[in-house]
Scaffold this active site. Structure first.
Site, PDB file in Angstrom:
ATOM      1  CG  HIS A 146      -9.603  23.852  -6.255  1.00  0.00           C
ATOM      2  ND1 HIS A 146      -8.872  24.991  -6.361  1.00  0.00           N
ATOM      3  CD2 HIS A 146     -10.676  24.163  -5.471  1.00  0.00           C
ATOM      4  CE1 HIS A 146      -9.469  25.964  -5.700  1.00  0.00           C
ATOM      5  NE2 HIS A 146     -10.563  25.486  -5.141  1.00  0.00           N
ATOM      6  CG  HIS A 149      -7.503  24.744  -2.354  1.00  0.00           C
ATOM      7  ND1 HIS A 149      -8.422  23.756  -2.568  1.00  0.00           N
ATOM      8  CD2 HIS A 149      -8.211  25.824  -1.942  1.00  0.00           C
ATOM      9  CE1 HIS A 149      -9.639  24.204  -2.278  1.00  0.00           C
ATOM     10  NE2 HIS A 149      -9.533  25.462  -1.897  1.00  0.00           N
ATOM     11  CB  CYS A 195     -23.158  33.912  -1.406  1.00  0.00           C
ATOM     12  SG  CYS A 195     -22.330  32.654  -2.413  1.00  0.00           S
ATOM     13  CB  CYS A 225     -19.042  33.768  -0.556  1.00  0.00           C
ATOM     14  SG  CYS A 225     -18.904  34.156  -2.278  1.00  0.00           S
ATOM     15  CB  CYS A 264     -22.708  34.883  -5.650  1.00  0.00           C
ATOM     16  SG  CYS A 264     -20.934  34.671  -5.388  1.00  0.00           S
ATOM     17  CG  HIS A 287     -19.831  30.523  -5.138  1.00  0.00           C
ATOM     18  ND1 HIS A 287     -19.315  31.580  -4.424  1.00  0.00           N
ATOM     19  CD2 HIS A 287     -19.028  29.463  -4.887  1.00  0.00           C
ATOM     20  CE1 HIS A 287     -18.254  31.169  -3.740  1.00  0.00           C
ATOM     21  NE2 HIS A 287     -18.052  29.895  -4.014  1.00  0.00           N
ATOM     22  CE  LYS A 293     -15.079  30.345 -10.458  1.00  0.00           C
ATOM     23  NZ  LYS A 293     -15.944  30.978  -9.518  1.00  0.00           N
ATOM     24  CE  LYS A 311     -16.151  18.856 -10.022  1.00  0.00           C
ATOM     25  NZ  LYS A 311     -16.788  19.102  -8.746  1.00  0.00           N
TER      26      LYS A 311
HETATM   27  O1  ME8 Z   1     -11.973  30.918   1.166  1.00  0.00           O
HETATM   28  N1  ME8 Z   1      -6.636  30.393  -8.406  1.00  0.00           N
HETATM   29  O2  ME8 Z   1     -11.365  28.714   1.472  1.00  0.00           O
HETATM   30  P1  ME8 Z   1     -11.330  28.153  -0.033  1.00  0.00           P
HETATM   31  C1  ME8 Z   1      -5.779  30.648  -7.411  1.00  0.00           C
HETATM   32  N2  ME8 Z   1     -11.827  28.891   4.030  1.00  0.00           N
HETATM   33  N3  ME8 Z   1      -6.058  30.474  -6.127  1.00  0.00           N
HETATM   34  C2  ME8 Z   1      -7.273  30.029  -5.814  1.00  0.00           C
HETATM   35  C3  ME8 Z   1      -8.244  29.730  -6.804  1.00  0.00           C
HETATM   36  C4  ME8 Z   1      -7.869  29.924  -8.165  1.00  0.00           C
HETATM   37  N4  ME8 Z   1      -8.655  29.645  -9.185  1.00  0.00           N
HETATM   38  N5  ME8 Z   1      -9.335  29.293  -6.185  1.00  0.00           N
HETATM   39  C5  ME8 Z   1      -9.057  29.301  -4.855  1.00  0.00           C
HETATM   40  C6  ME8 Z   1     -11.733  29.963   1.879  1.00  0.00           C
HETATM   41  N6  ME8 Z   1      -7.802  29.721  -4.634  1.00  0.00           N
HETATM   42  C7  ME8 Z   1     -11.723  30.137   3.383  1.00  0.00           C
HETATM   43  C8  ME8 Z   1     -10.464  30.877   3.795  1.00  0.00           C
HETATM   44  S1  ME8 Z   1      -8.821  31.880   5.659  1.00  0.00           S
HETATM   45  C9  ME8 Z   1      -8.979  32.428   7.245  1.00  0.00           C
HETATM   46  C10 ME8 Z   1     -10.345  31.125   5.264  1.00  0.00           C
HETATM   47  C11 ME8 Z   1      -7.099  29.832  -3.340  1.00  0.00           C
HETATM   48  O3  ME8 Z   1     -11.239  26.687   0.097  1.00  0.00           O
HETATM   49  C12 ME8 Z   1      -6.944  31.279  -2.922  1.00  0.00           C
HETATM   50  O4  ME8 Z   1      -5.874  31.431  -2.046  1.00  0.00           O
HETATM   51  O5  ME8 Z   1     -12.445  28.714  -0.809  1.00  0.00           O
HETATM   52  C13 ME8 Z   1      -8.204  31.504  -2.171  1.00  0.00           C
HETATM   53  O6  ME8 Z   1      -8.099  32.600  -1.351  1.00  0.00           O
HETATM   54  C14 ME8 Z   1      -8.337  30.208  -1.417  1.00  0.00           C
HETATM   55  O7  ME8 Z   1      -7.876  29.221  -2.351  1.00  0.00           O
HETATM   56  C15 ME8 Z   1      -9.789  29.945  -1.032  1.00  0.00           C
HETATM   57  O8  ME8 Z   1      -9.930  28.648  -0.574  1.00  0.00           O
END
Ligand code: ME8
Length: 471
Positions: free
Chosen positions: A19, A22, A127, A130, A144, A147, A296, A299
């Protein structure tokens, strides 16, 4: 030889398609990687996917697919999106790769042998969204906040990592900046968390999660997904888990993370490194979240902004510009469809696009005899902004130059000068060509495709519109 500049993104969960959040983190890292390369530095830029754990196991089950086939399909979506967004990563790592898993096992064995991990029992509120245990104080109305779900109470035999033992040293390293947490507000947040109470030892294994890396010393358990995931920052460099050969790139020069995963990075990851006598992180740079219309994205609210839609409407560089210029990199940034169109039209279609087409046309007669001196280095004050990861300010800096140049054209009216005063006309055009060359250099890390087009336009003297005005 100077060691390469090492920049990391989090590795993203493959429980669903990529999304905009990311894309945001990955784009920021890409800009920094491109900027560093433009300074002549060698760069290692890592990103990838986090593919184990309960959440993904459940999603695969729901979709009726084998976990490996499921994660393969989503990992591919991430790779394709990074292709579309022009991400210049050195390596995309997946935690289901064999080499990574073997290294994780080696490290866990080492932690166990050193007595940093011991067998016990863990009870807590988990959770799944998370993939983290929550303290009662982390919850809002028992849910949480990230979520909006009630965490489940887990009580199971588990292997625990000693946290209390490293707590004082961790505080010291953060306070002294040995582990630098930026921006300041996030440092304050973590220090107050660390000083509030004694850290509980944390569970680094799961008994009921089969989709994970088995503990070498007790295969009835799998590694906690975060422990597995953190190690990507070293295995991505080809590290096999041998403590005698830590890659020279580590610690990374900067690790970008969203504010949602700061605490785990600043505590569990650093504790693991300290127990292993590996240098702790040098810089964790935390950014805020992207909001849509002040909320935030969800959907249910129907306010999700899709990366693909943005790409279709604004193109790659339009999308890159809009995401990174929307606000200060450390703060939450709010996007609305109206504001995006407004910025796109003002800054890109009318601002930059118009400037390039005017300068190309006006300089037609001069191209043969004059080629602008392309600056060899970026201005100091611009470098300062990027060295501090102030991405939106760096774009604002270039935006000012674009408006100044457009204003300069309006004021000097070269289309009149060309008929009345050839010398003055040449002075004006030469200045514009030189300024535009500099702007192109500044924009390169942000808008790689557009910068190339501008360079070509200046050389060949013709250009198609760079950005179509949107209504
Ligand atoms: O947490 N705005 O993965 P994840 C900006 N796998 N950035 C955002 C965002 C938003 N609304 N939502 C997510 C994980 N991000 C773990 C990480 S690392 C060793 C393991 C970005 O798929 C932001 O960088 O939930 C967040 O930290 C990351 O996506 C979380 O991606």
């Amino acid at each position: 030889m100077k060691k390469p500049f090492f920049v990391t993104t989090p590795i993203y969960y493959v429980n669903g398609s990529p999304h905009l959040g990311h894309a945001y983190t990955t784009l920021a890292a890409d800009v920094i990687a491109r900027y560093r390369r433009s300074l002549g530095e060698e760069v290692f830029f890592s990103t990838g996917t986090d593919e184990h754990g309960m959440k993904i196991q459940q999603k695969a089950e729901e979709s009726g697919m084998e976990p490996q086939a499921f994660v393969d399909s989503i990992a591919k979506e991430f790779q394709e999106l990074w292709g579309k967004l022009n991400i210049s990563h050195t390596r995309f790592i997946r935690t289901t790769e064999l080499d990574h898993k073997l290294a994780v096992q080696k490290v866990l064995q080492e932690l166990y042998d050193r007595g940093a991990i011991y067998k016990g029992e863990y009870e807590g509120l988990y959770c799944v969204g998370c993939e983290q245990f929550k303290m009662p104080g982390d919850l809002a109305d028992g849910k949480c906040p990230d979520h909006n779900t009630v965490p489940e109470l887990l009580k199971e035999e588990a292997y625990l990592l000693k946290m209390t033992e490293v707590q004082a040293e961790l505080i010291r390293r953060i306070e002294t900046g040995e582990i630098s947490l930026k921006t300041e507000r996030y440092k304050t947040e973590i220090l107050s968390f660390l000083k509030k109470e004694t850290l509980k030892d944390i569970s680094v294994s799961r008994k009921n999660v089969t989709w994970g890396v088995p503990l070498p010393f007790d295969p009835a358990h799998t590694a906690y997904v975060w422990v597995d995931a953190f190690l990507n920052y070293l295995t991505v460099l080809g590290w096999d888990g041998d403590l005698k050969s830590i890659p020279e790139e580590w610690p990374a020069d900067v690790q970008f993370i969203g504010k949602d995963i700061l605490r785990v990075h600043a505590t569990i990851w650093q504790a693991m490194l300290m127990h292993l006598d590996i240098p702790t992180s040098k810089l964790l740079f935390t950014h805020g979240h992207i909001l849509s219309g002040g909320k935030k994205m969800s959907k249910t609210l129907g306010n999700v902004i899709s990366t693909d839609e943005m790409l279709e409407k604004f193109g790659v560089d339009g999308t890159r510009y809009l995401l990174l210029s929307a606000g200060n990199f450390g703060d939450d940034v709010d996007l609305t469809p109206e504001r995006m169109i407004e910025t796109y039209n003002a800054h890109l279609a009318n601002g930059l696009g118009n400037l390039v087409s005017r300068v190309t046309k006006l300089s037609e007669g001069l191209r043969e005899s004059f080629s602008p001196e392309v600056p060899t280095s970026l201005p100091e004050d611009f470098q300062v902004l990027l060295n501090e990861y102030q991405l939106a300010d760096a774009l604002l800096y270039t935006w000012k130059k674009i408006t100044e140049a457009n204003k300069y054209i309006d004021e000097h009216k070269p289309w009149i000068l060309v008929k009345t005063d050839q010398d003055a006309f040449e002075v004006v055009i030469k200045k514009l060509l030189t300024d535009l060359s500099e702007m192109t250099l500044l924009l390169k890390p942000f808008l790689p495709e557009t910068s190339e087009k501008i360079e070509k336009a200046l050389k060949e003297g013709k250009t198609e519109p760079l950005f179509q005005r949107l209504v």
